[in-house]
Structures are given as structure tokens and as C-alpha cells.
Design a protein around this motif. Structure first.
Motif, PDB file in Angstrom:
ATOM      1  N   VAL A 133      11.505  43.916 -44.225  1.00 25.57           N
ATOM      2  CA  VAL A 133      11.421  45.022 -43.285  1.00 25.57           C
ATOM      3  C   VAL A 133      11.926  44.581 -41.928  1.00 25.57           C
ATOM      4  O   VAL A 133      12.661  45.286 -41.232  1.00 25.57           O
ATOM      5  N   LYS A 134      11.558  43.354 -41.552  1.00 27.30           N
ATOM      6  CA  LYS A 134      11.990  42.818 -40.267  1.00 27.30           C
ATOM      7  C   LYS A 134      13.505  42.737 -40.207  1.00 27.30           C
ATOM      8  O   LYS A 134      14.129  43.123 -39.223  1.00 27.30           O
ATOM      9  N   VAL A 183      15.146  46.699 -46.870  1.00 25.32           N
ATOM     10  CA  VAL A 183      14.165  47.636 -47.418  1.00 25.32           C
ATOM     11  C   VAL A 183      13.972  48.763 -46.408  1.00 25.32           C
ATOM     12  O   VAL A 183      13.804  48.514 -45.204  1.00 25.32           O
ATOM     13  N   ASP A 184      14.010  49.992 -46.881  1.00 29.19           N
ATOM     14  CA  ASP A 184      13.831  51.139 -45.995  1.00 29.19           C
ATOM     15  C   ASP A 184      12.407  51.142 -45.433  1.00 29.19           C
ATOM     16  O   ASP A 184      11.433  51.053 -46.193  1.00 29.19           O
ATOM     17  N   SER A 185      12.300  51.265 -44.119  1.00 32.63           N
ATOM     18  CA  SER A 185      10.991  51.164 -43.483  1.00 32.63           C
ATOM     19  C   SER A 185      10.089  52.353 -43.809  1.00 32.63           C
ATOM     20  O   SER A 185       8.868  52.242 -43.735  1.00 32.63           O
ATOM     21  N   LYS A 186      10.673  53.490 -44.173  1.00 36.88           N
ATOM     22  CA  LYS A 186       9.862  54.674 -44.483  1.00 36.88           C
ATOM     23  C   LYS A 186       9.458  54.729 -45.951  1.00 36.88           C
ATOM     24  O   LYS A 186       8.292  54.839 -46.291  1.00 36.88           O
ATOM     25  N   SER A 187      10.449  54.648 -46.827  1.00 38.13           N
ATOM     26  CA  SER A 187      10.153  54.782 -48.260  1.00 38.13           C
ATOM     27  C   SER A 187       9.690  53.474 -48.888  1.00 38.13           C
ATOM     28  O   SER A 187       9.146  53.471 -49.992  1.00 38.13           O
ATOM     29  N   LYS A 188       9.942  52.358 -48.201  1.00 40.38           N
ATOM     30  CA  LYS A 188       9.624  51.021 -48.706  1.00 40.38           C
ATOM     31  C   LYS A 188      10.465  50.642 -49.924  1.00 40.38           C
ATOM     32  O   LYS A 188      10.153  49.701 -50.635  1.00 40.38           O
ATOM     33  N   LYS A 189      11.524  51.390 -50.145  1.00 45.34           N
ATOM     34  CA  LYS A 189      12.395  51.090 -51.281  1.00 45.34           C
ATOM     35  C   LYS A 189      13.526  50.163 -50.850  1.00 45.34           C
ATOM     36  O   LYS A 189      14.065  50.299 -49.744  1.00 45.34           O
ATOM     37  N   PRO A 190      13.915  49.241 -51.723  1.00 49.48           N
ATOM     38  CA  PRO A 190      15.074  48.401 -51.404  1.00 49.48           C
ATOM     39  C   PRO A 190      16.345  49.231 -51.395  1.00 49.48           C
ATOM     40  O   PRO A 190      16.444  50.257 -52.087  1.00 49.48           O
ATOM     41  N   LEU A 191      17.315  48.765 -50.618  1.00 51.37           N
ATOM     42  CA  LEU A 191      18.525  49.548 -50.412  1.00 51.37           C
ATOM     43  C   LEU A 191      19.281  49.811 -51.710  1.00 51.37           C
ATOM     44  O   LEU A 191      19.812  50.911 -51.919  1.00 51.37           O
ATOM     45  N   ASP A 192      19.342  48.828 -52.591  1.00 53.88           N
ATOM     46  CA  ASP A 192      20.093  49.047 -53.836  1.00 53.88           C
ATOM     47  C   ASP A 192      19.460  50.143 -54.683  1.00 53.88           C
ATOM     48  O   ASP A 192      20.156  50.935 -55.328  1.00 53.88           O
TER      49      ASP A 192
END
Length: 336
Positions: free
Chosen positions: A6-7, A275-284
């Protein structure tokens, strides 16, 4: 690990937003004074007015301009150096200045020794008290710091030397500039020689790819963000023999998901570890599961390829490592 991801995503997003805001403000920059620079429109190059470029020993006093047009005079090689830009920090370490570095940004994590240096705060707005306490002869900063922040620091009698690389040649020239300022020219030339060799390796590997066979490439390194013309990442795609499907836009910008579907790229590159800070999903995962994107060739053919985000996003000495990784991702059969 998730917190670290996230950072990193925050760092990248911040860099993007900064770049976008710089482009959006549309301020006229001063003309380049170094004709050897190959920067994109609006790019400014540091320019020395003292020692010749070929000299291996810097002649002081050295007068040199930074990307803001400010002229600096170095009476001798700076003994205490600070950097609040990860790319510049990597360059300073690469040319052998570890012992002189007295402070880095909170996000500087390469090489490993950078983690042990005193922290000076963020890349956009460093901690003023920490910067003053570092008592550096010069503070290097990159594209993420806005001009008003630069001026505020200069008002505190801090020598802020700013660079704004837009191309691979800009990144190379900046390393040579650091070598010139610090009388580490030979060390800088070794780093530059390796970068040029990397670039030539890629160029040679893809030189026979005919225009009609060039792969269409889409790159996304923060959720919903890509890069158009006028930025070094677009140049890397072209050097790799690819066609940037977002190249008709300029700078960093938010994508139209429908447009990418229409462009139908054969290769999708993304920044590993984001990782998306809102959905917590990885970009891929975000890319693969977007509505309608399963019809894109890159997704259907499993050509969604992750790249090291720091090699790709930091225009420093590892940028050509990122170029090699990118080219291997696009043409694995050609780039070994």
C-alpha cells in the motif's frame, strides 16, 4: 507485506499526481541551455558553464544550472549531500557518494544502505527542520517536488538542486551532472556506459521487428493510470519495439477502460506489488477482472506481465534495467 504494498502504491500515485499537476499547470519553463539534451517539450536540463563534458576532473569553481533555471556555483565538491528523490539517491549511491550522503527521503529504499541514512520526510514536502539539521551543501530533488516547495526551501538558505527527467537521455544526463558537481565523473561515466549498453542491447534485439508486426502495449502502474507521450515511460515502450496504445495522450493520465478495449493491446504491463488503497486488490487482479477486458488479446492470451515498479518508475541508474525487463516482457523470444 500488504502494508508495504500500500505504501508503494501511495508513493507511485503521489508521483503521478505530482507529475500530472506539473503538466496541468502549464507554466512556461525556461529554454534548455544544453543542446545535447534530448528531453521532451518543456523539459529543462542542468547545464554546466565551466568544465568541459569530457573532462574527468571537475574544475572549480563550477557554475551550473538546474531544471528551474537557477544557477549554482560550487567552489569545491560538496562534502555533505542530501536527496529527497529516490531516483537521485540511487544515482548518488551508484557513483560512490555513500559517505557524503547525510539525508534521504522517507521513501528511499535502494540500495540497502539508503535505509540507514537520516530521514528527511516526503518527496514532495520534506521536513524542513530535518533538512536544516542535515546541514547539507546541496539537496537534490526530482520531478515530484513542486516549484513553490523548492522556493520555500531556498528561502531557508537550502541549496535545492532540482531535476525533471522526461526521457532516458535526461536520466543519463542527470547522472553525469551529479558526477560533474561532485568530481565523480569517472564513476558517473561507468554508470552511464552500462545504461547505454543496456539500451543498445534492447535496440539491437528488436531492430528487425517490422512496423506491421509491432505489438500494441498498454501499461498501467497505478490503478486506472497510464502514460502517454512526452514521458520517459512512453519512450521505453517505443525503444522496446512496442506501440503504446495510450500514446495519443500526453503525460500521465487516467484511462478510459472502453478505449483500452477498443485498442485491444497484445501485451499489458503493470507494476508489480501495487495494491489499490480502496479495494485492497492487487493491480493485476484489477486489470484482469475489469468488465469487458476479458475480450482483450493480452488478457485472453495471458500476456498481462508484471514489472518491478521501482525500476520502472524511478528515472535513475536502474531505469535501463527496467527497460530490459519491459522489452523481455514484450518480446521474450528476442530479448534475452
Amino acid at each position: 507485506m500488504k502494508r508495504n504494498s500500500v505504501k508503494k502504491a501511495l508513493i507511485l500515485t503521489l508521483a503521478l499526481v505530482t507529475a500530472i499537476s506539473l503538466a496541468a499547470c502549464g507554466k512556461k519553463e525556461t529554454e534548455m541551455s544544453d543542446p545535447s539534451k534530448l528531453g521532451g517539450e518543456g523539459t529543462k536540463a542542468p547545464a554546466a558553464t565551466s568544465a568541459p563534458a569530457a573532462a574527468k576532473k571537475t574544475v572549480y569553481p563550477l557554475k551550473i544550472k538546474d531544471a528551474t533555471g537557477k544557477e549554482f556555483t560550487f567552489d569545491k565538491a560538496p562534502e555533505r549531500i542530501a536527496s529527497v528523490s529516490p531516483a537521485e539517491t540511487e544515482a548518488l549511491f551508484a557513483i560512490g557518494l555513500e559517505a557524503n550522503i547525510v539525508g534521504v527521503s522517507d521513501f528511499d529504499d535502494y540500495p540497502e544502505a539508503a535505509k540507514t541514512k537520516p530521514k528527511l520526510g516526503s518527496i514532495t514536502k520534506p521536513n524542513q527542520e530535518a533538512v536544516i539539521a542535515a546541514n547539507a551543501n546541496v539537496l537534490f530533488t526530482g520531478v515530484s517536488m513542486k516549484p513553490d516547495t523548492v522556493e520555500k526551501l531556498r528561502a531557508l538558505n537550502i541549496n535545492v538542486f532540482k531535476v525533471e527527467p522526461k526521457t532516458l537521455d535526461d536520466a543519463i544526463a542527470n547522472i553525469q551532472t551529479y558526477g560533474l558537481i561532485t568530481d565523480h565523473q569517472e564513476q558517473a561515466e561507468k554508470v552511464v556506459a552500462k545504461m547505454k549498453s543496456d539500451r543498445q542491447k534492447v535496440v539491437n534485439a528488436v531492430k528487425d521487428v517490422k512496423q506491421e508486426n509491432k505489438k500494441k502495449v498498454y501499461i498501467e502502474f497505478a490503478p486506472g493510470w497510464t502514460v502517454g507521450s512526452g514521458e520517459y515511460m512512453d519512450e521505453l515502450i517505443k525503444l522496446s519495439g512496442g506501440i503504446n496504445v495510450a500514446g495519443d495522450g500526453k503525460g500521465w493520465y487516467q484511462i478510459s477502460e472502453e478505449k483500452i478495449i477498443q485498442q485491444n493491446p497484445g501485451v499489458i504491463l503493470f507494476a508489480n506489488g501495487v495494491v489499490d488503497s480502496k479495494s485492497k486488490k492487487p493491480l493485476d487482479e484489477i486489470i484482469r477482472t475489469r468488465s469487458g477486458w476479458d475480450a482483450i488479446d493480452a488478457v485472453k492470451n495471458k500476456q498481462v506481465i508484471g514489472l518491478d515498479q521501482n525500476m520502472l518508475s524511478r528515472p535513475g541508474p536502474r531505469l535501463t534495467d527496467g527497460l530490459l525487463e519491459m522489452a523481455k516482457g514484450i518480446y521474450p523470444e528476442l530479448v534475452k
